[in-house]
Design a protein around this motif. Structure first.
Motif, mmCIF file in Angstrom:
data_model
loop_
_atom_site.group_PDB
_atom_site.id
_atom_site.type_symbol
_atom_site.label_atom_id
_atom_site.label_comp_id
_atom_site.label_asym_id
_atom_site.label_seq_id
_atom_site.Cartn_x
_atom_site.Cartn_y
_atom_site.Cartn_z
ATOM 1 N N GLU A 6 -17.164 -27.302 -46.531
ATOM 2 C CA GLU A 6 -16.523 -26.071 -46.275
ATOM 3 C C GLU A 6 -15.128 -26.347 -45.413
ATOM 4 N N GLU A 7 -15.139 -27.561 -44.378
ATOM 5 C CA GLU A 7 -14.264 -27.766 -43.549
ATOM 6 C C GLU A 7 -13.039 -28.399 -44.421
ATOM 7 N N ILE A 10 -11.427 -25.565 -46.811
ATOM 8 C CA ILE A 10 -10.405 -24.789 -45.860
ATOM 9 C C ILE A 10 -9.169 -25.536 -45.854
ATOM 10 N N LYS A 13 -7.121 -25.910 -49.263
ATOM 11 C CA LYS A 13 -6.377 -24.776 -49.589
ATOM 12 C C LYS A 13 -5.068 -24.635 -48.608
ATOM 13 N N TYR A 196 -13.603 -22.737 -53.062
ATOM 14 C CA TYR A 196 -12.412 -23.714 -52.519
ATOM 15 C C TYR A 196 -11.665 -24.602 -53.803
#
Length: 416
Positions: A6-7, A10, A13, A196
């Motif tokens: 997830e990190e 993000i 993106k 993502y």
């Protein structure tokens, strides 16, 4: 969702949004900075690669697989050269392919845009880390890479060099990222990172590609399985056929554009088979042949249907004698994975028929299948060789890493 992924997602993106607005000049400066960084960090990369090779040998990896893994100064130069070459290529981003005027007076165009964030899963070829990074960057895409455990140290060292170059050129290092954990569990989560990733590209053997195709929820571009054939026609120059075959099978048997099956017209089999077998002896190629092949080459072991369907990626060659051009085509149509197929012939009609009869990403007349490569095709490198038909097919260069959007110019029009 895994916190690490997830990190990374993000950050990717955000980096993609910034990269989308970068000028061609800025991107080219970034590519040249990364080229310089590869040379600057060459000693670190080679030291890391030595660790990977030592681990591979300790774990019993085959010689062809170790060859794919190995880096040296020449191969690092090849990686660096691709950054320079890609910097010199036209930038597809922003190009308007067509502009038409509608009945309502609207000017409607198709403009090339990046895909966004690309995920790439690959195996033991560390040069992919550099090639993929260069192409994704020039085409305006952020990329998250997940390499195989065999090349982990090499990939980390290459990525550290590239990120150093990126930052020196004023770009966020998160534009290019490498997943540091090669576990299958994390890879499975990566395949489902829809929030993502805009696209997922697997590069590797049949097992990897099939796993991704079955388990990914992110859109996938299928690449790479290469059960490639070379057909020696009755009107072939046999010396040319031998030269092409040795190159296509033996120069790098561990890559997807090498030949796995040789088909020979029965009228030239007696003359050709002993000659090519002699030419292959220095490479210790294991021959697996049908009954007619073994009658001429007793050293060949019996071939099975599985052999004809196998991408060996090794010094192994399946051989079959065929009674006609049509039988050669039927065999290829049955076993081909749609990658690269070759005919050697001086018969113009047979050559043209082969182009029409064979449905593959690359079809060759009198040339080695080893040319199926983005660098050889003038793309400055490749992200992979697509064997599917949607979006992209064959070596995937800059344009294949883009999509398009419609841009519309009006003067106050409203729809009645």
């Amino acid at each position: 969702m895994n916190a690490l992924l997830e990190e990374m997602g993000i950050a990717a993106k955000a980096a993609a949004n910034a990269l989308r607005k970068a000028s061609t000049k800025q991107k080219n400066e970034g590519l040249l900075a990364m080229e310089a960084a590869l040379y600057k960090h060459q000693a670190d990369i080679l030291a890391a690669n030595a660790k990977d090779i030592a681990n591979a040998e300790a774990n019993g990896l085959t010689k062809p697989m170790i060859e794919r893994l190995t880096l040296n100064e020449q191969r690092i130069k090849g990686m660096a050269d691709s950054f320079k070459e890609i910097a010199q290529l036209p930038d597809p981003i922003g190009y308007v392919e067509e502009m038409t005027k509608s009945a309502d007076g609207l000017m409607i165009g198709k403009q090339r845009v990046p895909l966004g964030v690309i995920g790439i899963i690959y195996e033991s070829r560390p040069n992919v880390t550099a090639d993929a990074s260069a192409l994704c960057f020039k085409s305006g895409n952020a990329v998250i890479l997940r390499g195989g455990k065999e090349a982990l140290e090499s990939n980390k060292a290459i990525m550290a060099a590239l990120q150093d170059g990126l930052q020196s050129a004023g770009f966020a290092k998160e534009t290019l990222q490498l997943i540091p954990d090669p576990s299958r569990e994390l890879a499975a989560e990566f395949m489902r990172l829809n929030e993502y990733l805009d696209c997922l590209i697997p590069r590797g053997g049949a097992g990897l590609i099939q796993t991704v195709m079955k388990n990914a929820t992110v859109p996938v571009i299928e690449t790479g399985i290469g059960n490639c054939h070379l057909y020696v026609d009755k009107d072939a120059q046999l010396e040319m056929a031998t030269r092409i075959l040795v190159n296509a099978k033996c120069s790098r048997p561990s890559v997807c554009n090498s030949i796995e099956t040789l088909l020979v017209h029965e009228s030239v089999a007696a003359a050709f088979l002993p000659v090519f077998a002699e030419a292959l002896k220095p490479y210790k190629v294991e021959l697996r042949g049908d009954e007619q092949t073994r009658a001429i080459l007793p050293e060949a072991v019996p071939a099975t249907d599985v052999d004809y369907a196998t991408e060996f990626l090794d010094f192994i060659l399946a051989v079959k004698v065929v009674p006609s051009y049509d039988e050669a085509v039927k065999h290829i149509q049955k076993y081909s994975t749609g990658h690269s197929e070759v005919i050697v012939t001086d018969n113009y009609q047979s050559a043209q028929d082969f182009l029409n009869d064979i449905d593959a990403a690359a079809v060759y007349i009198n040339a080695s299948s080893r040319f199926t490569d983005g660098g050889c095709f003038g793309f400055g490198g490749e992200i992979g060789i697509s064997t599917q038909k949607l979006h992209a097919r064959g070596p995937m260069g800059l344009k294949e890493l883009t999509s398009y959007k419609y841009i519309i110019y009006g003067q106050g029009q409203i729809r009645e």
